[in-house]
Enzyme design. Structure first.
Site, PDB file in Angstrom:
ATOM      1  N   ASP A   1     101.988  25.313  63.888  1.00 44.56           N
ATOM      2  CA  ASP A   1     102.277  26.648  63.150  1.00 44.56           C
ATOM      3  C   ASP A   1     103.582  27.157  63.641  1.00 44.56           C
ATOM      4  O   ASP A   1     104.182  27.950  63.070  1.00 44.56           O
ATOM      5  CB  ASP A   1     100.880  27.305  63.420  1.00 44.56           C
TER       6      ASP A   1
ATOM      7  N   GLN B   1      98.533  24.332  67.044  1.00 42.70           N
ATOM      8  CA  GLN B   1      99.111  23.290  68.080  1.00 42.70           C
ATOM      9  C   GLN B   1      98.116  22.821  69.208  1.00 42.70           C
ATOM     10  O   GLN B   1      97.149  23.623  69.329  1.00 42.70           O
ATOM     11  CB  GLN B   1     100.316  23.717  68.718  1.00 42.70           C
ATOM     12  N   HIS B   2      98.437  21.701  69.294  1.00 40.10           N
ATOM     13  CA  HIS B   2      97.454  21.200  70.769  1.00 40.10           C
ATOM     14  C   HIS B   2      96.179  20.683  70.500  1.00 40.10           C
ATOM     15  O   HIS B   2      95.421  20.208  71.627  1.00 40.10           O
ATOM     16  CB  HIS B   2      97.664  22.110  71.967  1.00 40.10           C
TER      17      HIS B   2
END
Length: 495
Positions: A240, A79-80
């Site tokens: 994820d 992520q991110h």
């Protein structure tokens, strides 16, 4: 044979799982390593081209017969991460990752511009933290203006793999909710927050699709590059953690999933938005249509790996040494903030070894305190879940730490909840494969639910189960209290 394929793009590796959904068995797995660029300013980055190469390596390990059997694919991604692309879809700069803490200043500026933390929670449901995508975009604008001027597409790592597979720019609600550019209550991009960075930023964000929708189909170019069938369906995919929730069956209230990897995460499904006023739990959306309140720590297995290497031990030896020390490590406490920290929000955090005396200064205690510290960080999230009236029944444990009997015991007794380990050790990739099956069946006009598919394809009954021991729970409550005192005393130095 027909199969679905789950792809998991992590921080340390890319993994592929080919799953025969009719026989309910994994027919082949593959993986390829990923490197990490780390700098002293807190930067943690990767090259977007590494993702393409890793995916190619993975599919090259899958037999031609199994590749030819793939009818649908799903992508799970860390992520991110910020993947900046120009108008032709070419990467402009390195991918700044979830564990990058170099944007602390940008977070302060964006928080002030938004009107403070309360205003952010009202608008998006999230605080502006260094791990998220928004401050990374602002960082690029401030520090690399000549590159930012060419920016036309903002993608997350899983979105980027979807782009490589299909040629389409799309995003999905779960992963998008972790950007800090997203209104989690109303499930849409926040024009207000985007405008704080750039009035044109909203134009660079991909359109949002539902979790059961198609991102597209495998293009002719991707089919040739990866050796997979042209026209195979590509699902929306997700972060994820969102895919891990599917892969562990955490798609209904009452279950928590804990992942013990480089990062540590603790999350649970909710039918309604869960916004934590203290900011410990991120108010993410799930990739199943609901919400996924989540705690993330940046230093889960990091400290144990650092001390293990310092002591010259392998994983099993380190666990054995740690098990020889008592609960609470005779007063030795580790604050494991080698990478700064996200929860609690300590972007300038440093690792600390505390409570040492001549009597307790032993490898056994240091090893034990290192393992305990990772789960004490998770306990912060459990306390937040309790405050928000989330009634947890059990924890489903995944990640590298789930393989250790000592880790499993520490989790059960620090958290005071039964721990179950699913049979599959690739929860995120399996979650992506199950989501691909969901998308495949919905595209065929079926009304299949994700709960139905998880019930049929996620196996937890045959896995390991650890029940908490009341005496150990009490001992860990005392040790957690000691950890909390040190954390409270040192936290002001690291903010």
């Amino acid at each position: 044979m027909k199969t679905v394929c789950g792809i998991d793009l992590g921080t340390q590796s890319c993994k592929v799982v080919v799953y025969d959904y009719e026989q309910k068995r994994v027919v082949q797995k593959a993986s390829a390593p990923l490197e990490l660029i780390a700098r002293n300013d807190g930067s943690r980055e990767q090259e977007a081209d590494w993702y393409d190469n890793a995916l190619r390596q993975c599919f090259n390990q899958i037999s031609p017969e199994n590749r030819a059997s793939i009818v649908a694919l799903g992508v799970s991604g860390q992520q991110h991460g910020f993947v900046p692309l120009d108008g032709e879809g070419k990467p402009l700069y390195q991918v700044k990752l979830w564990c990058d803490t170099s944007t602390a200043k940008e977070c302060e500026e964006l928080t002030a511009a938004a009107g403070g933390e309360a205003a952010l929670l009202k608008e998006t449901g999230l605080l502006m933290l260094p791990g998220y995508t928004a401050p990374k975009i602002y960082w690029l604008k401030k520090h690399k203006p000549e590159l930012y001027a060419k920016l036309r597409h903002v993608l997350l790592p899983h979105d980027y793999l979807n782009f490589l597979l299909t040629g389409n720019y799309v995003a999905e609600y779960g992963d998008a909710s972790g950007t800090a550019l997203f209104d989690v209550r109303n499930r849409r991009w926040s024009e207000k927050i985007c405008a704080l960075i750039d009035p044109h930023l909203i134009e660079y964000l991909p359109p949002l699709i539902e979790s059961h929708a198609m991102a597209g189909t495998v293009s002719a170019e991707a089919a040739k590059k990866y050796g997979i069938p042209e026209g195979a369906l590509v699902a929306s995919g997700g972060g994820d953690n969102m895919m891990g929730a599917i892969g562990t069956g955490t798609v209904e209230d009452g279950f928590l999933t804990m992942s013990l990897g480089t990062s540590g995460t603790l999350y649970g499904y909710s039918d309604s938005p869960v916004v934590d006023p203290e900011g410990n739990l991120a108010a993410f959306c799930s990739s199943t249509g609901g919400w996924l309140p989540l705690l993330c720590t940046m230093n889960c297995t990091v400290a144990s790996e650092e001390f293990r290497q310092l002591f010259g031990m392998n994983v099993r030896e380190f666990d054995t040494v740690a098990a020889a020390a008592p609960i609470g490590a005779e007063g030795v406490v580790v604050l494991p903030f080698f990478n700064g920290e996200r929860t609690p929000n300590l972007p300038n955090g440093r690792a600390s070894l505390l409570g040492l005396t001549q009597a307790n200064f032993r490898r056994e205690n240091i090893a034990r305190a290192t393992l305990e510290s990772a789960i004490f960080g998770m306990r912060i999230g459990l306390e937040s879940f309790k405050k928000l009236q989330f009634k947890a029944r059990e924890i489903r444990l995944i990640g590298g730490g789930a393989k250790s009997p000592l880790w499993r015991s520490i989790v059960a007794n620090v958290m005071g909840l039964p721990v179950r380990v699913p049979e599959s050790d690739e929860a995120a990739a399996m979650g992506a494969a199950i989501q691909a099956l969901w998308c495949l069946e919905r595209s065929a006009g079926l009304s299949t639910t994700i709960k139905d598919l998880c019930a049929a394809h996620v196996r937890v009954d045959g896995g390991l189960t650890v029940e908490p021991d009341p005496a150990q729970v009490q001992a860990y409550n005392e040790a957690y209290g000691q950890y909390s005192k040190y954390l409270a005393a040192l936290a002001p130095l690291y903010r």
